[in-house]
Motif scaffolding. Structure first.
Motif, PDB file in Angstrom:
ATOM      1  N   ASN A 156      -5.500 -65.247 -10.313  1.00 55.44           N
ATOM      2  CA  ASN A 156      -6.100 -65.636 -11.590  1.00 55.44           C
ATOM      3  C   ASN A 156      -5.045 -66.371 -12.413  1.00 55.44           C
ATOM      4  O   ASN A 156      -4.130 -65.760 -12.963  1.00 55.44           O
ATOM      5  CB  ASN A 156      -6.587 -64.385 -12.326  1.00 55.44           C
ATOM      6  N   GLU A 157      -5.177 -67.673 -12.518  1.00 56.87           N
ATOM      7  CA  GLU A 157      -4.160 -68.477 -13.192  1.00 56.87           C
ATOM      8  C   GLU A 157      -4.523 -68.842 -14.622  1.00 56.87           C
ATOM      9  O   GLU A 157      -3.656 -69.281 -15.380  1.00 56.87           O
ATOM     10  CB  GLU A 157      -3.903 -69.757 -12.386  1.00 56.87           C
ATOM     11  N   ARG A 158      -5.794 -68.659 -15.004  1.00 58.29           N
ATOM     12  CA  ARG A 158      -6.211 -69.098 -16.335  1.00 58.29           C
ATOM     13  C   ARG A 158      -6.697 -67.960 -17.220  1.00 58.29           C
ATOM     14  O   ARG A 158      -6.835 -68.122 -18.435  1.00 58.29           O
ATOM     15  CB  ARG A 158      -7.324 -70.141 -16.205  1.00 58.29           C
ATOM     16  N   GLY A 159      -6.987 -66.822 -16.635  1.00 59.70           N
ATOM     17  CA  GLY A 159      -7.498 -65.708 -17.417  1.00 59.70           C
ATOM     18  C   GLY A 159      -6.528 -65.273 -18.499  1.00 59.70           C
ATOM     19  O   GLY A 159      -5.306 -65.322 -18.314  1.00 59.70           O
ATOM     20  N   ARG A 160      -7.080 -64.831 -19.609  1.00 63.03           N
ATOM     21  CA  ARG A 160      -6.245 -64.401 -20.728  1.00 63.03           C
ATOM     22  C   ARG A 160      -5.549 -63.087 -20.390  1.00 63.03           C
ATOM     23  O   ARG A 160      -6.182 -62.153 -19.901  1.00 63.03           O
ATOM     24  CB  ARG A 160      -7.108 -64.239 -21.984  1.00 63.03           C
ATOM     25  N   ARG A 161      -4.247 -63.013 -20.631  1.00 65.91           N
ATOM     26  CA  ARG A 161      -3.535 -61.761 -20.416  1.00 65.91           C
ATOM     27  C   ARG A 161      -3.949 -60.754 -21.488  1.00 65.91           C
ATOM     28  O   ARG A 161      -3.819 -61.028 -22.684  1.00 65.91           O
ATOM     29  CB  ARG A 161      -2.032 -61.966 -20.460  1.00 65.91           C
ATOM     30  N   PRO A 162      -4.444 -59.582 -21.099  1.00 66.54           N
ATOM     31  CA  PRO A 162      -4.833 -58.594 -22.098  1.00 66.54           C
ATOM     32  C   PRO A 162      -3.616 -58.004 -22.802  1.00 66.54           C
ATOM     33  O   PRO A 162      -2.492 -58.068 -22.283  1.00 66.54           O
ATOM     34  CB  PRO A 162      -5.550 -57.525 -21.263  1.00 66.54           C
ATOM     35  N   SER A 163      -3.837 -57.446 -23.994  1.00 66.85           N
ATOM     36  CA  SER A 163      -2.725 -56.843 -24.739  1.00 66.85           C
ATOM     37  C   SER A 163      -2.116 -55.681 -23.965  1.00 66.85           C
ATOM     38  O   SER A 163      -0.914 -55.433 -24.023  1.00 66.85           O
ATOM     39  CB  SER A 163      -3.215 -56.367 -26.109  1.00 66.85           C
ATOM     40  N   THR A 164      -2.968 -54.960 -23.236  1.00 68.65           N
ATOM     41  CA  THR A 164      -2.493 -53.930 -22.314  1.00 68.65           C
ATOM     42  C   THR A 164      -2.730 -54.440 -20.899  1.00 68.65           C
ATOM     43  O   THR A 164      -3.874 -54.677 -20.523  1.00 68.65           O
ATOM     44  CB  THR A 164      -3.255 -52.608 -22.519  1.00 68.65           C
ATOM     45  N   PRO A 165      -1.664 -54.637 -20.123  1.00 72.51           N
ATOM     46  CA  PRO A 165      -1.861 -55.194 -18.774  1.00 72.51           C
ATOM     47  C   PRO A 165      -2.836 -54.356 -17.959  1.00 72.51           C
ATOM     48  O   PRO A 165      -2.894 -53.125 -18.094  1.00 72.51           O
ATOM     49  CB  PRO A 165      -0.442 -55.139 -18.178  1.00 72.51           C
ATOM     50  N   VAL A 166      -3.603 -55.025 -17.112  1.00 77.76           N
ATOM     51  CA  VAL A 166      -4.545 -54.301 -16.276  1.00 77.76           C
ATOM     52  C   VAL A 166      -3.790 -53.514 -15.223  1.00 77.76           C
ATOM     53  O   VAL A 166      -2.616 -53.765 -14.941  1.00 77.76           O
ATOM     54  CB  VAL A 166      -5.536 -55.269 -15.587  1.00 77.76           C
ATOM     55  N   ALA A 167      -4.459 -52.530 -14.654  1.00 74.43           N
ATOM     56  CA  ALA A 167      -3.830 -51.704 -13.633  1.00 74.43           C
ATOM     57  C   ALA A 167      -3.466 -52.549 -12.422  1.00 74.43           C
ATOM     58  O   ALA A 167      -4.163 -53.499 -12.069  1.00 74.43           O
ATOM     59  CB  ALA A 167      -4.778 -50.578 -13.219  1.00 74.43           C
ATOM     60  N   GLN A 168      -2.341 -52.202 -11.801  1.00 77.69           N
ATOM     61  CA  GLN A 168      -1.981 -52.868 -10.568  1.00 77.69           C
ATOM     62  C   GLN A 168      -2.895 -52.367  -9.458  1.00 77.69           C
ATOM     63  O   GLN A 168      -3.074 -51.182  -9.266  1.00 77.69           O
ATOM     64  CB  GLN A 168      -0.528 -52.591 -10.222  1.00 77.69           C
ATOM     65  N   GLY A 169      -3.502 -53.288  -8.749  1.00 78.47           N
ATOM     66  CA  GLY A 169      -4.444 -52.894  -7.715  1.00 78.47           C
ATOM     67  C   GLY A 169      -5.778 -52.493  -8.288  1.00 78.47           C
ATOM     68  O   GLY A 169      -6.164 -52.887  -9.392  1.00 78.47           O
ATOM     69  N   THR A 170      -6.512 -51.692  -7.541  1.00 80.53           N
ATOM     70  CA  THR A 170      -7.878 -51.351  -7.903  1.00 80.53           C
ATOM     71  C   THR A 170      -7.964 -50.240  -8.936  1.00 80.53           C
ATOM     72  O   THR A 170      -9.054 -49.950  -9.452  1.00 80.53           O
ATOM     73  CB  THR A 170      -8.656 -50.932  -6.654  1.00 80.53           C
ATOM     74  N   GLY A 171      -6.857 -49.565  -9.244  1.00 79.49           N
ATOM     75  CA  GLY A 171      -6.875 -48.517 -10.257  1.00 79.49           C
ATOM     76  C   GLY A 171      -7.393 -47.201  -9.713  1.00 79.49           C
ATOM     77  O   GLY A 171      -7.745 -47.057  -8.537  1.00 79.49           O
ATOM     78  N   LEU A 172      -7.457 -46.217 -10.599  1.00 78.42           N
ATOM     79  CA  LEU A 172      -7.823 -44.860 -10.224  1.00 78.42           C
ATOM     80  C   LEU A 172      -9.342 -44.719 -10.053  1.00 78.42           C
ATOM     81  O   LEU A 172     -10.115 -45.346 -10.786  1.00 78.42           O
ATOM     82  CB  LEU A 172      -7.348 -43.882 -11.295  1.00 78.42           C
ATOM     83  N   ASN A 173      -9.738 -43.905  -9.083  1.00 81.64           N
ATOM     84  CA  ASN A 173     -11.144 -43.557  -8.865  1.00 81.64           C
ATOM     85  C   ASN A 173     -11.996 -44.771  -8.540  1.00 81.64           C
ATOM     86  O   ASN A 173     -13.131 -44.906  -9.011  1.00 81.64           O
ATOM     87  CB  ASN A 173     -11.723 -42.813 -10.077  1.00 81.64           C
ATOM     88  N   PHE A 174     -11.498 -45.648  -7.712  1.00 83.71           N
ATOM     89  CA  PHE A 174     -12.306 -46.769  -7.267  1.00 83.71           C
ATOM     90  C   PHE A 174     -13.532 -46.254  -6.513  1.00 83.71           C
ATOM     91  O   PHE A 174     -13.443 -45.314  -5.732  1.00 83.71           O
ATOM     92  CB  PHE A 174     -11.503 -47.702  -6.354  1.00 83.71           C
ATOM     93  N   THR A 175     -14.665 -46.891  -6.736  1.00 87.69           N
ATOM     94  CA  THR A 175     -15.912 -46.439  -6.127  1.00 87.69           C
ATOM     95  C   THR A 175     -16.819 -47.621  -5.885  1.00 87.69           C
ATOM     96  O   THR A 175     -16.740 -48.646  -6.590  1.00 87.69           O
ATOM     97  CB  THR A 175     -16.618 -45.412  -7.029  1.00 87.69           C
ATOM     98  N   LEU A 176     -17.698 -47.495  -4.904  1.00 91.67           N
ATOM     99  CA  LEU A 176     -18.756 -48.484  -4.710  1.00 91.67           C
ATOM    100  C   LEU A 176     -19.805 -48.401  -5.806  1.00 91.67           C
ATOM    101  O   LEU A 176     -20.601 -49.317  -5.973  1.00 91.67           O
ATOM    102  CB  LEU A 176     -19.442 -48.275  -3.351  1.00 91.67           C
ATOM    103  N   TYR A 177     -19.859 -47.268  -6.500  1.00 91.17           N
ATOM    104  CA  TYR A 177     -20.845 -47.084  -7.541  1.00 91.17           C
ATOM    105  C   TYR A 177     -20.167 -47.087  -8.896  1.00 91.17           C
ATOM    106  O   TYR A 177     -20.732 -46.989  -9.898  1.00 91.17           O
ATOM    107  CB  TYR A 177     -21.598 -45.768  -7.300  1.00 91.17           C
TER     108      TYR A 177
END
Length: 471
Positions: free
Chosen positions: A450-471
């Protein structure tokens, strides 16, 4: 003793839905018309005030810019599976890919093999027995990345046959093994039930009937069967509804307190929720008081979608379709509040819609895709809104339903019956959410920077984050 919302004083009961909207009352009839005559349905939908209604079936061609992958990770052919999560497992500051296989026996399943790989495809470690599992995705696979002990280093935690196992993220060596009840290996959810300030407790479950909560030492905290008299959700949702620093658990149609006691049970008003179970619950809005919290529910088998507050009060419902997975974000810049993107599943190939609603239940638009089951949101343009990423067709759509990008992927020998996943998370280390797509053949993960998306004030989690789910 546990209590249900129906046993509360009348002033606290779930009251009849307020401000019923005529389009919601018509949705079942419109859905039937659409199934019988798609063109007729499209015309009726336009009369219903949709902001957009687009057909994205077929080959996307070159009608939007094509995005080349930043990385192409070929998954280990022996140990890898279709279940994929990502995060920094070895502490080198860069994300890795973790994929898992699973065994399924009469809808009871457990994780059988796992492999961790760097983004250049090299293997960090392997675990398990690859000869007994399958790649196929049909359900969540109990395999998550989490710094469970709080030492600053991630572990890979999984449910295998009869045990909860924590693997050292850097080496794959077993660090903890906790005995589990039979069949309690359906999925894995971390929560903060004890007010530790971080998720140190873990929930495991059977497919539809029972949930157990354990602390990190393996002590049973509580268990519940058929919460509120209904089946469990596919993946319980931890959410601190009352703001006391401990998570409540949306266990199905029932919200449980941190102690496992029933707080309330959702009572559908326009359809029979008992025909199925909770497919998905997402937070639409957090607030200081439970009555101002908003939760989105999709009801498998009951063909319903609802928004309730943190006390279980129904605010609105939509009926007539198999609403499945939900994303919540600021999708339409000119629409107040947040928006809901939800797919309608169990449709024939080429009839896979994603619908967009506003917070109050107004149906804003529809994107018709070949297959819409797996999707995600990401700020791809930097304008502060969230674009909808749909795995099948590899499309990125703005808040007007327009395709603004197509992710390139060299995939051959694929079948329509195999599913692709859409995942988001920081994979480059710049704090912005990137996009990951898996292939139908479960042989690779493609990463799009992602080269154009705005950087959030709090960086997003590295990877998929906690409790990834299909639902």
């Amino acid at each position: 003793m546990p209590f249900e919302a129906a046993d509360m004083p009348s002033e606290n009961r779930v009251s009849p839905r307020i401000a019923r909207r005529s389009f919601l009352r018509r949705s079942a009839a419109i859905g039937a018309a659409w199934a019988a005559a798609p063109a007729t349905f499209a015309a009726e939908a336009e009369d219903d005030g949709l902001l957009f209604d687009v057909d994205e079936t077929g080959d996307p061609g070159d009608r939007a810019p094509r995005i080349a992958p930043w990385r192409h990770v070929a998954l280990d052919p022996e140990y890898a599976g279709a279940w994929v999560v990502a995060g920094d497992v070895d502490g080198d500051g860069q994300a890795e890919i973790v994929s898992a296989r699973n065994v399924d026996q009469n809808d009871v399943h457990y994780t059988s093999a796992v492999v961790a790989q760097r983004l250049d495809g090299s293997v960090v470690w392997r675990w398990g027995d690859p000869k007994i599992g399958r790649k196929k995705l049909h359900h969540d696979v109990a395999c998550q990345i989490h710094d469970w002990d709080g030492d600053g280093r991630s572990e890979v935690v999984l449910c295998t046959k009869g045990f909860l196992v924590a693997l050292d993220g850097a080496s794959g060596r077993e660090r903890r093994r906790v005995p589990l009840p039979d069949d309690a290996t359906d999925c894995l959810t971390f929560a903060d039930l004890s007010g530790q300030g971080r998720p140190t407790d873990v929930l495991v479950k059977t497919r539809y009937g029972q949930i157990w909560a354990f602390n990190r030492d393996g002590k049973l905290l509580w268990t519940v069967k058929n919460p509120g008299g209904f089946r469990t959700a596919h993946h319980p949702l931890p959410v601190d509804v009352d703001g006391d620093g401990r998570d409540e658990i949306m266990a199905g149609y029932t919200l449980l307190g941190p102690d496992g006691r029933i707080r309330w049970t959702y009572r559908a008003e326009t359809f029979d929720a008992g025909r199925g179970h909770l497919d998905c619950c997402r937070v639409l809005r957090m607030a200081d008081h439970p009555e101002d919290v908003r939760l989105v529910l999709t009801c498998c088998g009951a063909n319903g979608l609802a928004v309730v507050n943190g006390l279980g009060k129904v605010l609105w419902e939509a009926t007539g379709h198999h609403f499945e997975s939900v994303d919540v974000g600021k999708i339409c810049a000119d629409v107040p509040g947040m928006q809901i993107a939800v797919d309608i599943d169990h449709q024939p190939w080429g009839r896979g819609p994603i619908w967009v609603f506003d917070e109050n239940g107004r149906h804003l638009g529809r994107i018709m895709t070949n297959y819409a089951r797996h999707h995600a949101l990401v700020d791809w343009t930097g304008d502060g809104t969230q674009a909808i990423v749909v795995a099948e067709g590899r499309g990125v759509y703005d808040g007007h339903g327009r395709r603004i990008a197509t992710f390139d992927m060299d995939e051959t020998g694929a079948t329509r019956s195999a599913e692709m996943l859409a995942l988001v998370g920081d994979m480059t280390g710049d704090g912005r959410a990137d996009v990951m797509l898996t292939t139908r053949s479960s042989s690779a993960v493609y990463i799009y920077r992602n080269e154009r998306g705005r950087r959030p004030s709090t960086p997003v989690a590295q990877g998929t984050g906690l409790n990834f789910t299909l639902y």
